[in-house]
Design a protein around this motif. Structure first.
Motif, PDB file in Angstrom:
ATOM      1  N   LEU A 184     -12.208  -6.864  -4.041  1.00 53.19           N
ATOM      2  CA  LEU A 184     -11.087  -7.640  -3.519  1.00 53.19           C
ATOM      3  C   LEU A 184     -10.548  -6.949  -2.265  1.00 53.19           C
ATOM      4  CD1 LEU A 184      -9.715 -10.054  -5.046  1.00 53.19           C
ATOM      5  CD2 LEU A 184      -8.028  -8.417  -5.872  1.00 53.19           C
ATOM      6  N   ASP A 185     -10.074  -7.742  -1.315  1.00 52.94           N
ATOM      7  CA  ASP A 185      -9.368  -7.192  -0.147  1.00 52.94           C
ATOM      8  C   ASP A 185      -7.960  -7.755  -0.144  1.00 52.94           C
ATOM      9  OD1 ASP A 185     -11.004  -5.526   1.728  1.00 52.94           O
ATOM     10  OD2 ASP A 185     -12.390  -7.193   1.368  1.00 52.94           O
ATOM     11  N   VAL A 186      -6.950  -6.889  -0.185  1.00 54.70           N
ATOM     12  CA  VAL A 186      -5.555  -7.351  -0.154  1.00 54.70           C
ATOM     13  C   VAL A 186      -4.750  -6.445   0.781  1.00 54.70           C
ATOM     14  CG1 VAL A 186      -5.427  -8.416  -2.467  1.00 54.70           C
ATOM     15  CG2 VAL A 186      -5.078  -5.952  -2.226  1.00 54.70           C
ATOM     16  N   ASP A 187      -3.508  -6.847   1.030  1.00 55.04           N
ATOM     17  CA  ASP A 187      -2.642  -5.971   1.840  1.00 55.04           C
ATOM     18  C   ASP A 187      -2.117  -4.801   1.005  1.00 55.04           C
ATOM     19  OD1 ASP A 187      -2.777  -7.567   4.195  1.00 55.04           O
ATOM     20  OD2 ASP A 187      -1.390  -8.986   3.270  1.00 55.04           O
ATOM     21  N   VAL A 188      -1.675  -5.121  -0.223  1.00 59.61           N
ATOM     22  CA  VAL A 188      -1.090  -4.081  -1.091  1.00 59.61           C
ATOM     23  C   VAL A 188      -1.767  -4.127  -2.458  1.00 59.61           C
ATOM     24  CG1 VAL A 188       1.038  -3.184  -2.121  1.00 59.61           C
ATOM     25  CG2 VAL A 188       1.150  -4.419   0.058  1.00 59.61           C
ATOM     26  N   ALA A 189      -2.241  -2.987  -2.936  1.00 57.12           N
ATOM     27  CA  ALA A 189      -2.838  -2.893  -4.275  1.00 57.12           C
ATOM     28  C   ALA A 189      -1.969  -1.946  -5.100  1.00 57.12           C
ATOM     29  CB  ALA A 189      -4.259  -2.357  -4.175  1.00 57.12           C
ATOM     30  N   ILE A 190      -1.561  -2.419  -6.280  1.00 54.52           N
ATOM     31  CA  ILE A 190      -0.635  -1.639  -7.120  1.00 54.52           C
ATOM     32  C   ILE A 190      -1.321  -1.285  -8.432  1.00 54.52           C
ATOM     33  CG2 ILE A 190       1.585  -1.705  -8.343  1.00 54.52           C
ATOM     34  CD1 ILE A 190       2.579  -3.703  -6.212  1.00 54.52           C
ATOM     35  N   ALA A 191      -1.284  -0.017  -8.822  1.00 58.55           N
ATOM     36  CA  ALA A 191      -1.814   0.410 -10.125  1.00 58.55           C
ATOM     37  C   ALA A 191      -0.659   0.521 -11.101  1.00 58.55           C
ATOM     38  CB  ALA A 191      -2.531   1.749  -9.989  1.00 58.55           C
ATOM     39  N   GLY A 192      -0.692  -0.287 -12.193  1.00 59.89           N
ATOM     40  CA  GLY A 192       0.342  -0.217 -13.221  1.00 59.89           C
ATOM     41  C   GLY A 192       1.293  -1.398 -13.167  1.00 59.89           C
ATOM     42  N   ALA A 193       1.345  -2.154 -14.277  1.00 65.09           N
ATOM     43  CA  ALA A 193       2.251  -3.312 -14.342  1.00 65.09           C
ATOM     44  C   ALA A 193       3.391  -3.044 -15.314  1.00 65.09           C
ATOM     45  CB  ALA A 193       1.485  -4.577 -14.725  1.00 65.09           C
ATOM     46  N   GLY A 194       4.148  -1.982 -15.033  1.00 63.58           N
ATOM     47  CA  GLY A 194       5.414  -1.757 -15.724  1.00 63.58           C
ATOM     48  C   GLY A 194       6.523  -2.181 -14.774  1.00 63.58           C
ATOM     49  N   PHE A 195       7.751  -1.738 -15.051  1.00 61.95           N
ATOM     50  CA  PHE A 195       8.867  -2.115 -14.179  1.00 61.95           C
ATOM     51  C   PHE A 195       8.632  -1.673 -12.730  1.00 61.95           C
ATOM     52  CE2 PHE A 195      11.633  -2.081 -18.149  1.00 61.95           C
ATOM     53  CZ  PHE A 195      11.724  -3.462 -18.191  1.00 61.95           C
ATOM     54  N   THR A 196       8.090  -0.457 -12.547  1.00 63.48           N
ATOM     55  CA  THR A 196       7.927   0.047 -11.172  1.00 63.48           C
ATOM     56  C   THR A 196       6.956  -0.825 -10.373  1.00 63.48           C
ATOM     57  OG1 THR A 196       8.352   2.289 -11.939  1.00 63.48           O
ATOM     58  CG2 THR A 196       7.304   2.079  -9.793  1.00 63.48           C
ATOM     59  N   GLY A 197       5.767  -1.057 -10.936  1.00 62.29           N
ATOM     60  CA  GLY A 197       4.758  -1.836 -10.223  1.00 62.29           C
ATOM     61  C   GLY A 197       5.225  -3.261  -9.966  1.00 62.29           C
ATOM     62  N   LEU A 198       5.849  -3.872 -10.993  1.00 62.41           N
ATOM     63  CA  LEU A 198       6.210  -5.295 -10.861  1.00 62.41           C
ATOM     64  C   LEU A 198       7.437  -5.495  -9.964  1.00 62.41           C
ATOM     65  CD1 LEU A 198       5.472  -6.346 -14.538  1.00 62.41           C
ATOM     66  CD2 LEU A 198       4.127  -6.927 -12.501  1.00 62.41           C
ATOM     67  N   TRP A 199       8.443  -4.616 -10.086  1.00 58.06           N
ATOM     68  CA  TRP A 199       9.591  -4.747  -9.175  1.00 58.06           C
ATOM     69  C   TRP A 199       9.138  -4.512  -7.735  1.00 58.06           C
ATOM     70  CZ3 TRP A 199      13.679  -7.340 -10.276  1.00 58.06           C
ATOM     71  CH2 TRP A 199      14.376  -7.219 -11.476  1.00 58.06           C
ATOM     72  N   THR A 200       8.195  -3.572  -7.535  1.00 51.56           N
ATOM     73  CA  THR A 200       7.711  -3.321  -6.167  1.00 51.56           C
ATOM     74  C   THR A 200       7.043  -4.583  -5.613  1.00 51.56           C
ATOM     75  OG1 THR A 200       7.396  -0.987  -6.682  1.00 51.56           O
ATOM     76  CG2 THR A 200       6.246  -1.811  -4.745  1.00 51.56           C
ATOM     77  N   ALA A 201       6.200  -5.202  -6.438  1.00 52.39           N
ATOM     78  CA  ALA A 201       5.546  -6.441  -6.008  1.00 52.39           C
ATOM     79  C   ALA A 201       6.596  -7.510  -5.700  1.00 52.39           C
ATOM     80  CB  ALA A 201       4.595  -6.929  -7.106  1.00 52.39           C
ATOM     81  N   TYR A 202       7.614  -7.586  -6.551  1.00 54.75           N
ATOM     82  CA  TYR A 202       8.653  -8.609  -6.383  1.00 54.75           C
ATOM     83  C   TYR A 202       9.369  -8.460  -5.028  1.00 54.75           C
ATOM     84  CZ  TYR A 202      12.857 -11.392  -7.216  1.00 54.75           C
ATOM     85  OH  TYR A 202      13.866 -12.320  -7.104  1.00 54.75           O
TER      86      TYR A 202
END
Ligand SMILES: Cc1cc2nc3c(=O)[nH]c(=O)nc-3n(C[C@H](O)[C@H](O)[C@H](O)COP(=O)(O)OP(=O)(O)OC[C@H]3O[C@@H](n4cnc5c(N)ncnc54)[C@H](O)[C@@H]3O)c2cc1C
Length: 472
Positions: free
Chosen positions: A31-49
């Motif tokens: 996959l090619d994306v702008d931002v790749a986040i490891a971990g879907a806890g509060f930190t990863g998901l709030w950052t994505a939000y």
């Protein structure tokens, strides 16, 4: 109705979810994306939000080893705090004008989360009942509570933020054994954290973020997240693994270690039992023990009680959420020391989870423009609210916004490895953790025993103070 699978048994909170708990598809292609986040806890998901809010054009992928909320975020005590561990060390060093800004950011955590809950129509049983830190069970807690209140005043928090309640007022709030008074704060709310983390995952997905579950990241490197079968290339790579930081190979120092904390939940209690315990306004509750305790009254009338931590040699992560019979018995003995009226209450749920302790004992949000590596965490068991603040900070750093958040003491720019303090190698950190834990336990045993000589308690207290200062 929820589909039964092993994830439902992770915590009482997961069991209460309305939506079926079906893992999202795993990542099986590059996959090619702008931002790749490891971990879907509060930190990863709030950052994505917040990234999506500020820059909707960004393509974002979140890779999660199990399911969103599997880690500490779906298993915690449900205290949402407008507070940061380590705020004392941060605030004491700052001139008043800057300290004021820092306090405003910290106290703004709950209002911001509440704003998003309303904006995104998220129900997570949010309840703003405040919190009581009681001086209870033994005399020494009275001095500790008074010292903490003095320290909060030095940090610039006023009477409206933290106030002293005498024994009668504190006991009326929560009838803990031998209550001598306590500190009340309005800056704590309680939630069902699994509801919040799962709803956040759905929310960011609707905003266009791709979430891949059952997709463990093996390597975190500049421009790359790598799994067993796929590579995600991205300009910005975010490590949001907190207590699980060691599960992926990364060009980062050992900055955070996992500590397990254990929780019990009782059966729904009767009106008579609640009359004995208090909690009428559903405040969050803790006492002044150095061994850490936390409780809340759930929406369906149970008492959730968590306490104490444990660290395993080599920073092993506790994978098994279930507690053994011996662990449950030990936690229950501790619970009854606080609330003897619960002698006959049945324990219906028990589990453990891993939280992250950074060597600097305070949270961080770091971004290195040159490598594109970003990292947030280090909550020392107070990440439910703090993760929102760190994620907002990280989003501003990544987007290079000229914001107040980017100037906060927890915001760091530059090479991540240079920013964070490193943990000592084994066996030193294991020895340090065990020694501190033993001193704290010894001190508490002495304090709880009316026959303990004063000199011994005083010696234990001084040793425990020294041990606590090792972490700061
Ligand atoms: C028992 C317990 C009680 C607590 N009580 C409270 C409380 O009442 N209030 C409070 O403020 N804080 C509390 N905390 C702390 C709080 O829950 C955490 O600080 C917070 O949830 C951290 O969120 P996070 O997203 O950084 O980490 P996590 O929620 O742990 O998320 C990390 C995610 O990364 C995933 N992962 C792991 N390895 C990989 C990999 N290699 N690749 C991809 N994904 C991976 C995990 O499955 C997990 O979902 C508690 C913690 C525990 C364990």
């Amino acid at each position: 109705m929820s589909i039964r699978n092993p994830y439902n048994a992770l915590s009482f909170w997961f069991e209460r979810l309305d939506a079926p708990l079906v893992p999202r598809a795993a990542l099986t292609r590059d996959l090619d994306v702008d931002v790749a986040i490891a971990g879907a806890g509060f930190t990863g998901l709030w950052t994505a939000y917040y990234l999506k809010q500020l820059a909707p054009e960004l393509t974002i992928a979140v890779l999660e080893a199990e399911i969103a909320g599997f880690g500490a975020s779906g298993r915690n005590g449900g205290w949402l705090m407008s507070a940061l561990e380590g705020s004392g060390a941060m605030l004491r060093q700052l001139p008043e004008a800057q300290a004021q800004q820092v306090r405003a950011q910290i106290l703004g955590i709950i209002p911001e989360v509440e704003r998003v809950l309303q904006a995104e129509n998220i129900d997570c049983d949010f309840h703003r009942g405040g919190g009581l830190f009681a001086a209870a069970r033994f005399d020494e807690q009275g001095e500790r509570a008074k010292a903490l209140l003095d320290e909060l005043r030095v940090q610039g928090f006023g009477e409206d933020d933290y106030c002293w309640l005498d024994a009668a007022a504190a006991s009326a709030l929560v009838n803990v054994r031998d209550c001598r008074g306590g500190i009340y704060t309005p800056h704590i709310a309680t939630i069902n954290p699994a509801k919040l983390v799962r709803a956040l995952a759905s929310t960011v997905e609707k905003m266009g973020v791709q979430i891949f579950e059952q997709t463990p990241v093996r390597t975190i490197a500049p421009g790359l997240l790598e799994t067993a079968t796929a590579k995600v290339r991205a300009r910005t790579v975010v490590a949001a693994l907190e207590g699980y930081s060691a599960t992926a190979r990364a060009a980062l120092p050992r900055h955070t270690i996992p500590v397990a904390s254990k929780i019990l939940v009782t059966e729904p209690l009767s009106p008579h039992q609640w009359q004995q315990l208090g909690f009428a306004t559903r405040p969050a509750f803790s006492d002044m023990s150095r061994l850490i305790s936390y409780a809340q009254r759930t929406t369906d009338g149970r008492l959730l009680f968590g306490a104490r931590g444990s660290y395993d040699f080599g920073a092993q992560i506790r994978r098994d959420a279930a507690l053994s019979a011996a662990e449950i018995a030990q936690q229950r003995r501790y619970l009854l020391d606080f609330f003897p009226a619960l002698q006959d209450a049945r324990i219906t749920h028990a589990w453990a989870g891993s939280l992250g302790i950074p060597r600097a004992y305070r949270p961080h949000a770091c971004f290195d423009r040159d490598s594109g590596l970003a990292l947030a965490g280090g909550y020392v068991g107070e990440g439910v609210g703090a993760a929102n603040l760190m994620a907002r900070t990280l989003a501003d750093l990544i987007l290079q916004r000229d914001s107040v958040l980017a100037t906060m003491p927890w915001a760091h720019s530059g090479p991540v490895a240079n920013t964070l303090r490193h943990w000592e190698p084994e066996p030193l950190r294991w020895l340090a953790y065990k020694t501190i834990d033993r001193i704290f336990s010894w001190e508490e045993r002495l304090c709880l025993d009316p026959a303990s000589p004063h000199w011994k308690k005083s010696l234990a207290g001084r040793l425990a103070d020294r041990a606590a200062s090792f972490m700061h």
